[in-house]
Design an enzyme around this catalytic site. Structure first.
Site, short mmCIF file in Angstrom:
data_model
loop_
_atom_site.label_atom_id
_atom_site.label_comp_id
_atom_site.label_asym_id
_atom_site.label_seq_id
_atom_site.Cartn_x
_atom_site.Cartn_y
_atom_site.Cartn_z
N LYS A 40 -36.39 -34.33 -38.87
CA LYS A 40 -36.74 -33.78 -37.58
C LYS A 40 -37.66 -34.71 -36.82
O LYS A 40 -37.84 -34.60 -35.61
CB LYS A 40 -37.49 -32.45 -37.78
CG LYS A 40 -36.70 -31.39 -38.49
CD LYS A 40 -37.66 -30.18 -38.72
CE LYS A 40 -37.05 -29.19 -39.67
NZ LYS A 40 -38.03 -28.15 -40.08
N GLY A 41 -38.25 -35.65 -37.55
CA GLY A 41 -39.36 -36.45 -37.02
C GLY A 41 -39.04 -37.25 -35.76
O GLY A 41 -39.92 -37.47 -34.93
N GLU A 50 -35.66 -43.64 -35.57
CA GLU A 50 -36.46 -43.01 -36.63
C GLU A 50 -37.93 -42.98 -36.20
O GLU A 50 -38.39 -43.88 -35.47
CB GLU A 50 -36.24 -43.84 -37.92
CG GLU A 50 -37.05 -43.48 -39.13
CD GLU A 50 -36.77 -42.12 -39.74
OE1 GLU A 50 -36.80 -41.14 -38.99
OE2 GLU A 50 -36.58 -42.05 -40.96
N ASP A 51 -38.65 -41.97 -36.64
CA ASP A 51 -40.07 -41.88 -36.28
C ASP A 51 -40.90 -42.98 -36.93
O ASP A 51 -41.70 -43.64 -36.28
CB ASP A 51 -40.63 -40.49 -36.62
CG ASP A 51 -40.38 -40.07 -38.07
OD1 ASP A 51 -39.78 -40.85 -38.84
OD2 ASP A 51 -40.78 -38.94 -38.43
N ASP A 62 -41.32 -46.54 -43.49
CA ASP A 62 -42.38 -46.53 -44.50
C ASP A 62 -41.91 -47.33 -45.72
O ASP A 62 -41.97 -48.55 -45.71
CB ASP A 62 -42.69 -45.05 -44.81
CG ASP A 62 -43.85 -44.84 -45.75
OD1 ASP A 62 -44.82 -45.60 -45.67
OD2 ASP A 62 -43.79 -43.91 -46.57
N LYS A 74 -44.85 -49.18 -41.10
CA LYS A 74 -45.92 -49.43 -42.09
C LYS A 74 -45.40 -50.46 -43.08
O LYS A 74 -44.95 -50.12 -44.18
CB LYS A 74 -46.24 -48.13 -42.85
CG LYS A 74 -47.02 -47.10 -42.05
CD LYS A 74 -47.68 -46.05 -42.95
CE LYS A 74 -46.77 -44.92 -43.26
NZ LYS A 74 -47.46 -43.72 -43.85
N PHE A 125 -51.42 -42.09 -43.73
CA PHE A 125 -50.49 -41.01 -43.39
C PHE A 125 -50.82 -40.52 -42.00
O PHE A 125 -51.96 -40.19 -41.69
CB PHE A 125 -50.57 -39.88 -44.41
CG PHE A 125 -49.37 -38.99 -44.35
CD1 PHE A 125 -48.20 -39.34 -45.01
CD2 PHE A 125 -49.39 -37.82 -43.61
CE1 PHE A 125 -47.07 -38.54 -44.94
CE2 PHE A 125 -48.27 -37.01 -43.53
CZ PHE A 125 -47.11 -37.36 -44.20
N VAL A 126 -49.80 -40.48 -41.13
CA VAL A 126 -50.03 -40.11 -39.73
C VAL A 126 -49.17 -38.91 -39.33
O VAL A 126 -48.11 -38.66 -39.93
CB VAL A 126 -49.75 -41.30 -38.78
CG1 VAL A 126 -50.77 -42.41 -38.97
CG2 VAL A 126 -48.33 -41.85 -38.98
N ASP A 143 -44.84 -34.96 -39.13
CA ASP A 143 -45.48 -33.75 -39.66
C ASP A 143 -46.21 -33.99 -40.96
O ASP A 143 -46.01 -34.99 -41.65
CB ASP A 143 -44.42 -32.68 -39.92
CG ASP A 143 -43.63 -32.96 -41.20
OD1 ASP A 143 -43.11 -34.09 -41.34
OD2 ASP A 143 -43.55 -32.06 -42.05
N ARG A 168 -46.27 -31.54 -35.55
CA ARG A 168 -45.20 -32.29 -34.88
C ARG A 168 -45.37 -32.28 -33.36
O ARG A 168 -44.95 -33.20 -32.68
CB ARG A 168 -43.82 -31.68 -35.21
CG ARG A 168 -43.35 -31.91 -36.62
CD ARG A 168 -41.87 -31.59 -36.71
NE ARG A 168 -41.40 -31.37 -38.07
CZ ARG A 168 -41.01 -32.34 -38.90
NH1 ARG A 168 -41.06 -33.59 -38.51
NH2 ARG A 168 -40.58 -32.05 -40.10
P1 IMP Z 1 -39.22 -44.04 -45.84
O1 IMP Z 1 -37.88 -43.65 -46.41
O2 IMP Z 1 -40.27 -44.09 -46.92
O3 IMP Z 1 -39.20 -45.27 -45.00
O4 IMP Z 1 -39.74 -42.84 -44.99
C1 IMP Z 1 -39.21 -42.38 -43.85
C2 IMP Z 1 -39.62 -40.94 -43.65
O5 IMP Z 1 -40.79 -40.60 -44.37
C3 IMP Z 1 -39.98 -40.71 -42.22
O6 IMP Z 1 -38.87 -40.33 -41.47
C4 IMP Z 1 -40.98 -39.58 -42.31
O7 IMP Z 1 -40.31 -38.34 -42.34
C5 IMP Z 1 -41.65 -39.76 -43.64
N1 IMP Z 1 -42.97 -40.43 -43.49
C6 IMP Z 1 -43.32 -41.64 -43.94
N2 IMP Z 1 -44.59 -41.92 -43.63
C7 IMP Z 1 -45.05 -40.84 -42.96
C8 IMP Z 1 -46.31 -40.55 -42.33
O8 IMP Z 1 -47.28 -41.32 -42.33
N3 IMP Z 1 -46.38 -39.33 -41.73
C9 IMP Z 1 -45.37 -38.44 -41.69
N4 IMP Z 1 -44.17 -38.69 -42.26
C10 IMP Z 1 -44.02 -39.89 -42.88
#
Ligand code: IMP
Length: 187
Positions: free
Chosen positions: A50-51, A106-107, A110, A138, A159-160, A166, A172
Site C-alpha cells: 500500500k505504501g 515503490e515507496d 530497503d 536506504k 525506520f521511517v 506505515d 500512512r
Molecule cells: P525491501 O524489500 O526490503 O526493499 O523493502 C521494501 C518494503 O519494505 C517497502 O515497500 C516498505 O513496505 C517496507 N519498508 C522498508 N523500510 C521501511 C521503513 O523505513 N518504513 C516503512 N516501511 C519500510
C-alpha cells in the site's frame, strides 16, 4: 470535541525527516526527469501497495506524458520493522504489460528483495521497457544488489513513516516523512 489532525496524532516518537514541501519539490523534479526520458511515449505506472499509493498519486500528476496506472501488492514484512526476507505476491496487476513502458513505483528501497523479485516477475511478461522509481532509498540496508532508476531521497538506515509508509498500518496519512524513534523502532 474537534478531532485532531494527523500531525497532532503523531506522538513524540516521530522526528521530522522530510517536510511535505520538500517532498512536493522533489516529486515534481522526478516528474520532469521521467517526462523528458519517455516523451512522447505513454507509460504505465505500477504502484506497489500500500505504501506507494500516495507517492504514485503525486508522481502521476507531475508527469507531462500520457500515463496510466495499476497496482500490485507484495509482502516481505511481518508486523515489526524487519523484513522476513521472503517476498510473496499478494495481489497481481489487472493490466497486460506486454509491449508497454512500465515504471514500478515503490515507496522505499530497503533490502532490495521486493523490487528484485517484482522486476524479475514483470520482465517475464515482456514489457517494452521496465524501470523503477522510489521515493526513498536506504542503500546501506541492501541484501541483494539493486539500483533504482529514479530516486527521490537517499536516507540513512532508520525506520521511517508517513507519506504512505506505515508502522503496523499507522502513520500512512502523514503528509511528511518521519523517523520512528524510541523503543518502537526496535520491534
Ligand atoms: P525491501 O524489500 O526490503 O526493499 O523493502 C521494501 C518494503 O519494505 C517497502 O515497500 C516498505 O513496505 C517496507 N519498508 C522498508 N523500510 C521501511 C521503513 O523505513 N518504513 C516503512 N516501511 C519500510
Amino acid at each position: 470535541m474537534v478531532s485532531t489532525g494527523p500531525e497532532e496524532t503523531a506522538a513524540s516518537e516521530l522526528e521530522p525527516l522530510l517536510t511535505a514541501q520538500q517532498i512536493a519539490v522533489r516529486v515534481a523534479e522526478m516528474g520532469v526527469r521521467i517526462s523528458a526520458d519517455y516523451e512522447p511515449e505513454p507509460v504505465l505506472l505500477v504502484g506497489v501497495l500500500k505504501g506507494a499509493a500516495i507517492f504514485l498519486a503525486d508522481l502521476a500528476r507531475s508527469l507531462h506524458l500520457e500515463a496510466s496506472y495499476d497496482f500490485l501488492a507484495a509482502s516481505s514484512y511481518g508486523q515489526g520493522t524487519r523484513s522476513s526476507g521472503v517476498v510473496r505476491l499478494i495481489k497481481d496487476l489487472s493490466e497486460d504489460i506486454s509491449s508497454r513502458h512500465v515504471i514500478v513505483v515503490e515507496d522505499i528501497l530497503d533490502t532490495g528483495l521486493t523490487l528484485n523479485y517484482l522486476c524479475r516477475l514483470l520482465r517475464e511478461r515482456h514489457p517494452k521497457s521496465l524501470r523503477t522509481a522510489v521515493l526513498l532509498d536506504k542503500p546501506s540496508r541492501r541484501q541483494v544488489p539493486f539500483k533504482a532508476d529514479y530516486v527521490g531521497f537517499t536516507i540513512p538506515d532508520e525506520f521511517v513513516v508517513g507519506y504512505g509508509l506505515d508502522f503496523q498500518e499507522r502513520y500512512r496519512n502523514l503528509p511528511g516523512v518521519y523517523r520512528l524513534g524510541g523503543s518502537i523502532a526496535k520491534v
